[in-house]
Design a protein around this motif. Sequence first.
Motif: not given
Length: 319
Positions: A176-178, A209, A211, A221-222, A226-228, A230
């Motif tokens: 997952t990415f922010c 995935n 955000r 967030s990382v 919340q995200c793996t 960023g």
Amino acid sequence: MRAFLAAVAVLVCVVACGLRPASSFVPPVEPGGIRPVPGLEGQRVRVTSKEFTEQLVLGKIAVLALTAAGADVEDRTNVQGSVNARASLIRGGTDLMWEYTGTGWITYLGQQKPVQGAEAQYEAVRDLDLRKNGIVWLPPAPLNNSYAIGVTRASAEKWGLSKISDIPKVPVAQRTFCVDHETFGRDDGFLGMLKGYGLTYGEEVPRANVRRVSVGVLYNSVASGQCTLGMMTTTDGRVKALDLVLLEDDRHFFPQYNAAVTMRRQLADAHPEIAKIFAPISAKLTDDVMRDLNAQVDVDGGMPALVARDWLRSEGFVR
């Protein structure tokens, strides 16, 4: 529809008419190492910047340095978005701003591939931007605010992540990415990076995935899981404060983003002394220095104008 058109009209006027954004507080300074320049006395110089922390600090440094030199400075920093800030410079609504060599080359000048090497990239953007747009680039600072992919130290250890090409080691469900809104679609940003590393958006990186978040919350967030992964920048002070790990750009996808003062040719020709004012300032702005200045704002809650003033004072440029 009427409300929408009114909002558009306001945005256009901010860019084209040169309205002053709300964050124009500038503390008083006296000349130090920067001495009054007779040719600049009373000369109006309109300084702009983008809205993120580093740009605000750099913008205030420019405002204060020129004020100490005797110019009549108008603070028009804190413009939303790279394109809007740049447009104000091109159209004559402002005169001077700090910009990044990679952004100038890829985003503004439409070049597809970065030039390898900081000096070569600077020379390329300097020459082409002057020829096409009449924008003068002063020699850049050592600081290279390039993009990077960041993870928590725990994630790096869990999946053995040290470089961007290691991303496939992360299971798709956790991949997952922010990403901030502006960087998402840029050729030198998130989607370009995925393509450069052979990761298809919608397949190896499912759309669900990713955000899109503001820069203000991305790092936390990382850090909070919340995200793996960023989309970060190398000089952001929150990287060190949150103990985040930046993955090596092992395919050298991201361009050099050395910060440099840019200005309209009319101002540069009329006042070549401006280059002498900024040369020693640029020389002091390394990655570590900028990271610390950014952290004073983003981590410690300082005001960009005061952070800029205190740094200029600590280096003896102003009193």
